[in-house]
Design a protein around this motif. Sequence first.
Motif, PDB file in Angstrom:
ATOM      1  N   LEU A 167      -8.044   4.348  -0.908  1.00  0.00           N
ATOM      2  CA  LEU A 167      -7.115   5.205  -0.187  1.00  0.00           C
ATOM      3  C   LEU A 167      -6.563   6.293  -1.104  1.00  0.00           C
ATOM      4  O   LEU A 167      -6.398   7.453  -0.700  1.00  0.00           O
ATOM      5  N   PRO A 211     -12.427   5.185   6.011  1.00  0.00           N
ATOM      6  CA  PRO A 211     -11.267   4.295   5.886  1.00  0.00           C
ATOM      7  C   PRO A 211     -11.471   2.942   6.564  1.00  0.00           C
ATOM      8  O   PRO A 211     -10.907   1.931   6.107  1.00  0.00           O
ATOM      9  N   THR A 252      -6.419   8.446   8.039  1.00  0.00           N
ATOM     10  CA  THR A 252      -6.771   7.435   7.046  1.00  0.00           C
ATOM     11  C   THR A 252      -5.580   6.547   6.709  1.00  0.00           C
ATOM     12  O   THR A 252      -5.684   5.316   6.654  1.00  0.00           O
ATOM     13  N   THR A 312      -7.967  -6.068  -0.361  1.00  0.00           N
ATOM     14  CA  THR A 312      -6.799  -5.207  -0.129  1.00  0.00           C
ATOM     15  C   THR A 312      -6.531  -4.278  -1.306  1.00  0.00           C
ATOM     16  O   THR A 312      -6.311  -3.076  -1.127  1.00  0.00           O
ATOM     17  N   SER A 361      -9.037  -1.513  -1.399  1.00  0.00           N
ATOM     18  CA  SER A 361      -8.850  -0.538  -0.328  1.00  0.00           C
ATOM     19  C   SER A 361      -7.742   0.444  -0.678  1.00  0.00           C
ATOM     20  O   SER A 361      -7.806   1.620  -0.318  1.00  0.00           O
ATOM     21  N   GLN A 400     -10.968  -0.581   4.761  1.00  0.00           N
ATOM     22  CA  GLN A 400      -9.994  -1.532   5.297  1.00  0.00           C
ATOM     23  C   GLN A 400     -10.587  -2.906   5.563  1.00  0.00           C
ATOM     24  O   GLN A 400      -9.971  -3.929   5.245  1.00  0.00           O
ATOM     25  N   TYR A 401     -11.793  -2.952   6.117  1.00  0.00           N
ATOM     26  CA  TYR A 401     -12.324  -4.224   6.615  1.00  0.00           C
ATOM     27  C   TYR A 401     -13.430  -4.838   5.753  1.00  0.00           C
ATOM     28  O   TYR A 401     -13.793  -5.997   5.954  1.00  0.00           O
ATOM     29  N   GLY A 419       0.809  -1.210   0.000  1.00  0.00           N
ATOM     30  CA  GLY A 419       0.000   0.000   0.000  1.00  0.00           C
ATOM     31  C   GLY A 419       0.837   1.251   0.000  1.00  0.00           C
ATOM     32  O   GLY A 419       0.518   2.245  -0.663  1.00  0.00           O
ATOM     33  N   SER A 438     -14.971   1.071  -4.768  1.00  0.00           N
ATOM     34  CA  SER A 438     -15.014   0.491  -3.421  1.00  0.00           C
ATOM     35  C   SER A 438     -16.428   0.132  -2.982  1.00  0.00           C
ATOM     36  O   SER A 438     -16.632  -0.864  -2.268  1.00  0.00           O
ATOM     37  N   ILE A 481      -5.253   2.318   7.255  1.00  0.00           N
ATOM     38  CA  ILE A 481      -5.111   1.359   6.166  1.00  0.00           C
ATOM     39  C   ILE A 481      -3.675   0.856   5.998  1.00  0.00           C
ATOM     40  O   ILE A 481      -3.448  -0.321   5.721  1.00  0.00           O
TER      41      ILE A 481
END
Length: 600
Positions: A338, A322, A152, A331, A334, A326-327, A8, A202, A156
């Motif tokens: 981000l 965020p 944020t 990945t 996310s 994230q959850y 990331g 997202s 993440i």
Amino acid sequence: MGDINITGLISIIIFYLIIVLIGVWAAWRKRKKGAGSQSETIMVAGRDIGLFVGCFTMTATWVGGGYINGTAESVYTTGYGLIWTQAPFGYAISLILGGIFFAKKMREQGYVTMLDPLQRKLGRRMGGFLFIPALMGELFWSAAILSALGSTLAVILNLNINASVIVSAIIALLYTLIGGLYSVAYTDVVQLFCIFVGLWISVPFALTNDAVGSIAETAHTGEGGWLGTWDPATTGQWVDSALLLMFGGIPWQVYFQRVLSSDSAKHAQILSFIAAFGCIVMAIPSVLIGAIGVSTNWTETNYKDGNGTSPEDNGEELMILPIVLQYLTPTAVSFVGLGAVAAAVMSSADSSILSASSLFTRNVYKLAVRQSASEKELLWVMRAAIVVMTALSTILALTIKSVYALWFLCSDFVYVILFPQLLCVIYFDPNTYGSICAFTLGLILRLGGGEPAFKLDPFIHYPYGTNFPYKTFSMIISLITLLVISYSVRYLFTSKILHEKFDIFDCNLAHGGRSIDHYLNDDDENSKTKKKKPLDRQTSTAAELRARYNKQELEEDVMKTTSFQAGYDNISESPSPEGVPNKGFEDEDDQAKIIKKSKL
């Protein structure tokens, strides 16, 4: 804090490099093309921003990190919900009102900053004084969104919050310093695209997560529903907040910088209207993310290791966007989201920093402190101001826990103090006396309602307590005071009740008052709206104003006389009007020029 998410981090570094390269390219393109003075190029991009880029940069400026994070937070928080999520429609209406009533007039006059008409009409020192609430609003706005970005990245990527804020601020500083508004505008195009794509990609993944229930079933009004709860007892507070967003969103330099950089007055209006639509569209994914947060069974996720608590239980409503990324998304997705948050923050932070720097350089340093400053000097002052404003915003973001509360307070001041002043200068005939009284009274009435950020208890007991719209009340009283005092004092001088020697602020009220037309302080050499060549000096005393005023009358009388009187070329001298001394002109040849013109 766990290990840093290297993948990331690399994606964010690549994104930042792309933004910097675009900013450098935009600066190079502008310098190659060439447009006006360097300081003006930095402030208003040489007034060469077209409709396409203008719409993107205007929308991206409003759709910042605080906007998308705050919208999701408001929808998610119990007791608020969509009903109390006023920013999207409030800012949209603000842009429409700004386009209808202010954009065309301001752009046609060729101003460089929002404070130009205020400084011309109310005096350079009063204009510099009004710089304070404008500056504080821009600084705290930048600090708030930088703080949001730091939080944020910490959620993440497991990055240190302070490091995240500092690096992001430095990146924004680099391309703003290199290319000014031109770089900011072109990077905004990319950033807004990233925001739109990142958030919309997202949302489907989060909606289809097994832990997320139907947002239709959780949309009910009432306790726990993301549509929110409506309490008639809070109607006054709701109306007060809505009006603050609608009208208080107008007098911001960050808005007028886009308007004044537009390549035409018509485009300045159009980009305001299109940006209003863009604000609504860009808020939709944030609203959905807030609704997703309400509809999620957090025990089924890895949030807090599935210990049965929700973000609201842990006081993390502000971080819901965020946290959802994230959850509740893969990945890779996310990281895309981000990037959207990072883009949103930078698109607003760089704009706000540049706006504050422009106000200081032009309206404080040049017009109020050093009128004889050269173009090279102004350029270096502008660069230094950008560095200082970035540093101040970063320090505020790192040290003050209640940045958002302070930003809301500054927004109140912009609404209560600046909006009445700007409205009156554009559409009425105020003066410094009314301005000072309105400023003071508005400030007292606003603080009288109390301010939790300063732990200030109310010392004015408004009816109905906090449900009374005291912010709007303060603004209206400030507006009325400005007009009543201004016209009353002017009457005292024009009717000779007060002698002009008592005009301590040099408003020249006995002879018509200050004007914001081309005769006063018009130093914009590239303005297409000039009717006559302005005098060179940047300041005007009462004597100078009287001399200019009577100079205009004299020229008009000469024109009328030549139409009916033959042999006028025998006139050898054009005397000054009785009682007005021949002083205050910018050079000794001005009177000779009038005489010469009358002989032609």
